[in-house]
Design an enzyme around this catalytic site. Sequence first.
Site, PDB file in Angstrom:
ATOM      1  N   HIS A 158      -6.115   2.260   2.763  1.00 27.53           N
ATOM      2  CA  HIS A 158      -7.565   2.459   2.989  1.00 27.53           C
ATOM      3  C   HIS A 158      -7.741   3.748   3.792  1.00 27.53           C
ATOM      4  O   HIS A 158      -7.366   4.814   3.321  1.00 27.53           O
ATOM      5  CB  HIS A 158      -8.126   1.209   3.681  1.00 27.53           C
ATOM      6  CG  HIS A 158      -9.616   1.175   3.893  1.00 27.53           C
ATOM      7  ND1 HIS A 158     -10.499   1.961   3.221  1.00 27.53           N
ATOM      8  CD2 HIS A 158     -10.369   0.403   4.729  1.00 27.53           C
ATOM      9  CE1 HIS A 158     -11.737   1.690   3.625  1.00 27.53           C
ATOM     10  NE2 HIS A 158     -11.697   0.746   4.545  1.00 27.53           N
TER      11      HIS A 158
ATOM     12  N   HIS B 195      -8.152   3.975  -6.979  1.00 27.48           N
ATOM     13  CA  HIS B 195      -9.269   3.306  -6.304  1.00 27.48           C
ATOM     14  C   HIS B 195      -9.521   1.978  -6.986  1.00 27.48           C
ATOM     15  O   HIS B 195      -9.400   1.868  -8.203  1.00 27.48           O
ATOM     16  CB  HIS B 195     -10.546   4.166  -6.387  1.00 27.48           C
ATOM     17  CG  HIS B 195     -11.568   3.805  -5.360  1.00 27.48           C
ATOM     18  ND1 HIS B 195     -12.463   2.791  -5.534  1.00 27.48           N
ATOM     19  CD2 HIS B 195     -11.800   4.309  -4.122  1.00 27.48           C
ATOM     20  CE1 HIS B 195     -13.233   2.687  -4.457  1.00 27.48           C
ATOM     21  NE2 HIS B 195     -12.850   3.594  -3.578  1.00 27.48           N
TER      22      HIS B 195
ATOM     23  N   ASP C  60      -9.907  10.415  -0.123  1.00 28.06           N
ATOM     24  CA  ASP C  60      -8.991  10.805   0.955  1.00 28.06           C
ATOM     25  C   ASP C  60      -8.154  12.035   0.622  1.00 28.06           C
ATOM     26  O   ASP C  60      -7.613  12.671   1.536  1.00 28.06           O
ATOM     27  CB  ASP C  60      -8.057   9.629   1.283  1.00 28.06           C
ATOM     28  CG  ASP C  60      -8.824   8.532   2.017  1.00 28.06           C
ATOM     29  OD1 ASP C  60      -8.970   7.436   1.470  1.00 28.06           O
ATOM     30  OD2 ASP C  60      -9.329   8.823   3.123  1.00 28.06           O
TER      31      ASP C  60
HETATM   32  C1  SDX Z   1     -10.315   4.453   0.403  1.00 23.79           C
HETATM   33  O1  SDX Z   1     -12.646   0.587  -1.392  1.00 23.79           O
HETATM   34  C2  SDX Z   1     -13.206   1.699  -1.011  1.00 23.79           C
HETATM   35  O2  SDX Z   1     -14.340   2.021  -1.296  1.00 23.79           O
HETATM   36  C3  SDX Z   1     -12.295   2.550  -0.150  1.00 23.79           C
HETATM   37  C4  SDX Z   1     -12.775   3.962   0.133  1.00 23.79           C
HETATM   38  C5  SDX Z   1     -14.008   3.976   1.027  1.00 23.79           C
HETATM   39  O3  SDX Z   1     -14.785   4.942   0.955  1.00 23.79           O
HETATM   40  O4  SDX Z   1     -14.110   3.043   1.876  1.00 23.79           O
HETATM   41  O5  SDX Z   1     -13.072   4.623  -1.093  1.00 23.79           O
HETATM   42  C6  SDX Z   1     -11.702   4.753   0.892  1.00 23.79           C
HETATM   43  O6  SDX Z   1      -9.667   3.622   0.957  1.00 23.79           O
HETATM   44  C7  SDX Z   1      -9.798   5.178  -0.812  1.00 23.79           C
HETATM   45  C8  SDX Z   1      -8.367   4.700  -1.246  1.00 23.79           C
HETATM   46  C9  SDX Z   1      -7.325   5.379  -0.354  1.00 23.79           C
HETATM   47  N1  SDX Z   1      -5.988   4.833  -0.635  1.00 23.79           N
HETATM   48  C10 SDX Z   1      -5.000   5.563  -1.160  1.00 23.79           C
HETATM   49  O7  SDX Z   1      -5.121   6.725  -1.543  1.00 23.79           O
HETATM   50  C11 SDX Z   1      -3.665   4.811  -1.241  1.00 23.79           C
HETATM   51  C12 SDX Z   1      -3.056   5.022  -2.630  1.00 23.79           C
HETATM   52  N2  SDX Z   1      -3.880   4.278  -3.588  1.00 23.79           N
HETATM   53  C13 SDX Z   1      -3.411   2.972  -3.940  1.00 23.79           C
HETATM   54  O8  SDX Z   1      -2.661   2.293  -2.996  1.00 23.79           O
HETATM   55  C14 SDX Z   1      -4.406   2.161  -4.766  1.00 23.79           C
HETATM   56  O9  SDX Z   1      -4.906   2.994  -5.722  1.00 23.79           O
HETATM   57  C15 SDX Z   1      -5.532   1.435  -4.047  1.00 23.79           C
HETATM   58  C16 SDX Z   1      -5.037   0.587  -2.949  1.00 23.79           C
HETATM   59  C17 SDX Z   1      -6.512   2.413  -3.507  1.00 23.79           C
HETATM   60  C18 SDX Z   1      -6.254   0.546  -5.076  1.00 23.79           C
HETATM   61  O10 SDX Z   1      -5.326  -0.323  -5.500  1.00 23.79           O
HETATM   62  P1  SDX Z   1      -5.580  -1.584  -6.453  1.00 23.79           P
HETATM   63  O11 SDX Z   1      -6.913  -1.551  -7.081  1.00 23.79           O
HETATM   64  O12 SDX Z   1      -5.186  -2.819  -5.708  1.00 23.79           O
HETATM   65  O13 SDX Z   1      -4.532  -1.284  -7.574  1.00 23.79           O
HETATM   66  P2  SDX Z   1      -2.993  -1.645  -7.447  1.00 23.79           P
HETATM   67  O14 SDX Z   1      -2.452  -1.305  -6.082  1.00 23.79           O
HETATM   68  O15 SDX Z   1      -2.820  -3.040  -7.933  1.00 23.79           O
HETATM   69  O16 SDX Z   1      -2.373  -0.601  -8.481  1.00 23.79           O
HETATM   70  C19 SDX Z   1      -2.397  -0.864  -9.880  1.00 23.79           C
HETATM   71  C20 SDX Z   1      -1.224  -0.084 -10.439  1.00 23.79           C
HETATM   72  C21 SDX Z   1       0.107  -0.447  -9.782  1.00 23.79           C
HETATM   73  O17 SDX Z   1       1.151  -0.154 -10.691  1.00 23.79           O
HETATM   74  P3  SDX Z   1       1.680  -1.272 -11.743  1.00 23.79           P
HETATM   75  O18 SDX Z   1       1.840  -2.562 -10.975  1.00 23.79           O
HETATM   76  O19 SDX Z   1       0.618  -1.342 -12.824  1.00 23.79           O
HETATM   77  O20 SDX Z   1       2.999  -0.718 -12.233  1.00 23.79           O
HETATM   78  O21 SDX Z   1      -1.423   1.320 -10.155  1.00 23.79           O
HETATM   79  C22 SDX Z   1      -0.362   1.776  -9.308  1.00 23.79           C
HETATM   80  C23 SDX Z   1       0.212   0.557  -8.647  1.00 23.79           C
HETATM   81  O22 SDX Z   1       1.559   0.798  -8.269  1.00 23.79           O
HETATM   82  N3  SDX Z   1      -0.963   2.704  -8.346  1.00 23.79           N
HETATM   83  C24 SDX Z   1      -0.366   3.794  -7.878  1.00 23.79           C
HETATM   84  C25 SDX Z   1      -1.292   4.397  -7.025  1.00 23.79           C
HETATM   85  N4  SDX Z   1      -2.414   3.654  -6.995  1.00 23.79           N
HETATM   86  C26 SDX Z   1      -2.202   2.606  -7.813  1.00 23.79           C
HETATM   87  N5  SDX Z   1       0.861   4.319  -8.114  1.00 23.79           N
HETATM   88  C27 SDX Z   1       1.174   5.468  -7.453  1.00 23.79           C
HETATM   89  N6  SDX Z   1       0.326   6.107  -6.605  1.00 23.79           N
HETATM   90  C28 SDX Z   1      -0.908   5.594  -6.370  1.00 23.79           C
HETATM   91  N7  SDX Z   1      -1.740   6.238  -5.545  1.00 23.79           N
END
Ligand code: SDX
Length: 416
Positions: A225, A264, A320
């Site tokens: 986050h 996201h 971010d």
């Molecule tokens: C913010 O919610 C909001 O509105 C938040 C925010 C706000 O203004 O408040 O927008 C601010 O928090 C933005 C997000 C910042 N976080 C990051 O940049 C961290 C990296 N991103 C991920 O961890 C992920 O994308 C999330 C946590 C943001 C969202 O994750 P989800 O919806 O739970 O999706 P997931 O983790 O289940 O991922 C689905 C797939 C997985 O792979 P598979 O199981 O299909 O093989 O996508 C992959 C994940 O491994 N994946 C990534 C990735 N993001 C998702 N793989 C590599 N790098 C990434 N960044």
Amino acid sequence: MDSATVEIKRGLEGVVFTETHLSAIDGEAGQLTYCGYDIEDLAAQATYEETAFLLWYQRLPATSELEMLSNWLRSNRRLPKVVWGIMHSLPESATPMEALRTIASTLSMFDRACIHEEVGGSSLCRSVSLTAKLPTIVASFDRLRGDRPPIEPRDDLGHAANFLYMLTGEEPDPASAKALETYFVLLADHGMNASTFSARVTASTLGDVYSAVVTALGTLKGPLHGGASQAAMEQMIEIGSPRDVDEWFEKRMARKERIFGFGHRVYKVEDPRAKILREMAETVARRSGNTQWYEIAARLEERVLAHPYFDERRIKTNVDYYTAPLLYALGIPIDLFIPMFAIARIAGWTAHVLEQQHDNRLIRPRALYAGPRGVEWHEMLDRSPMVEAQPDAQCVAGRPANCPAALQVPPRFWPA
Ligand code: SDX
């Protein structure tokens, strides 16, 4: 209730638990509005004070109203004297987010009326007070840890400009102040993100605004986050130069490690804030004369978005990512990036607390029990230890003192 009759929504994905009049997110179209106003209009034209007014009152202020709110905020920027003593006594190891969470929490102790939280009025007063004080806490902590005296707020400067002044001791140039102000506006609110949701859960128990904000601060800190902007900058520093992006990216993918600043839960196209932040990051970088970090960010983004792994999962650039080179170019220390997010988001957190208080129902979901049933009682003598306890068990480095090795991880969580 059993697994045949319920569908578990992991991470509450797609679950709608309330109505809101604050921000609307269209994850397919890549659109964000605050109370109906498009984020592009707000980023280009609104001050942070105007945006906070919009979120708290759900309309833009008239001139006189904006003046009143600005004065209200400015008169609340200073911290109670005792807080300085607490700030001085924080351990050297304290991170800025730990300091912010700790000091924000102490502020409730100077507000005895908050023990019996009334809905509305006093919550708004506390929201204004906290919104005004978070920048002072962050800037003062940074000065103190560098053995520099904290700087008094300047009442002739707006929210963003005053923060930069308290951080550096110099009045910022208008372009830097405007860039930071736009960043604050862009991050002021964002629907039911994890930290806002946690604030609403606290508010739903009729907890006070301070408790809700401290809950949100704890939630924001995680790298999935609010912690992502710091993690994204650390990635860029680890890469070091634009020519090293490709090798770093290949190795990261080979190790199957997350790349911070992408993906996201709601946006399946580019986050509309990322577009604005990308342009700002480039402008500020060119103005500073050092485009290295922006070039690294742009090259890495190119590699990520072109890779099928991300394309197949509709993983795009999030808010971010370009926040990182932007704040770095503005001279903000990397470990202040998450506190910067908090300084922006406090308006949204508190607006959601007010909205929750206005039409409250305790937030209390269910979980499907998946543990053993009908287990017979075992007398002590009939019980055998998980593992043969080593009487001289030493705790593993970093674990709490006296944590015996034999009790460290319950067998059910042992790796298969
Ligand atoms: C913010 O919610 C909001 O509105 C938040 C925010 C706000 O203004 O408040 O927008 C601010 O928090 C933005 C997000 C910042 N976080 C990051 O940049 C961290 C990296 N991103 C991920 O961890 C992920 O994308 C999330 C946590 C943001 C969202 O994750 P989800 O919806 O739970 O999706 P997931 O983790 O289940 O991922 C689905 C797939 C997985 O792979 P598979 O199981 O299909 O093989 O996508 C992959 C994940 O491994 N994946 C990534 C990735 N993001 C998702 N793989 C590599 N790098 C990434 N960044």
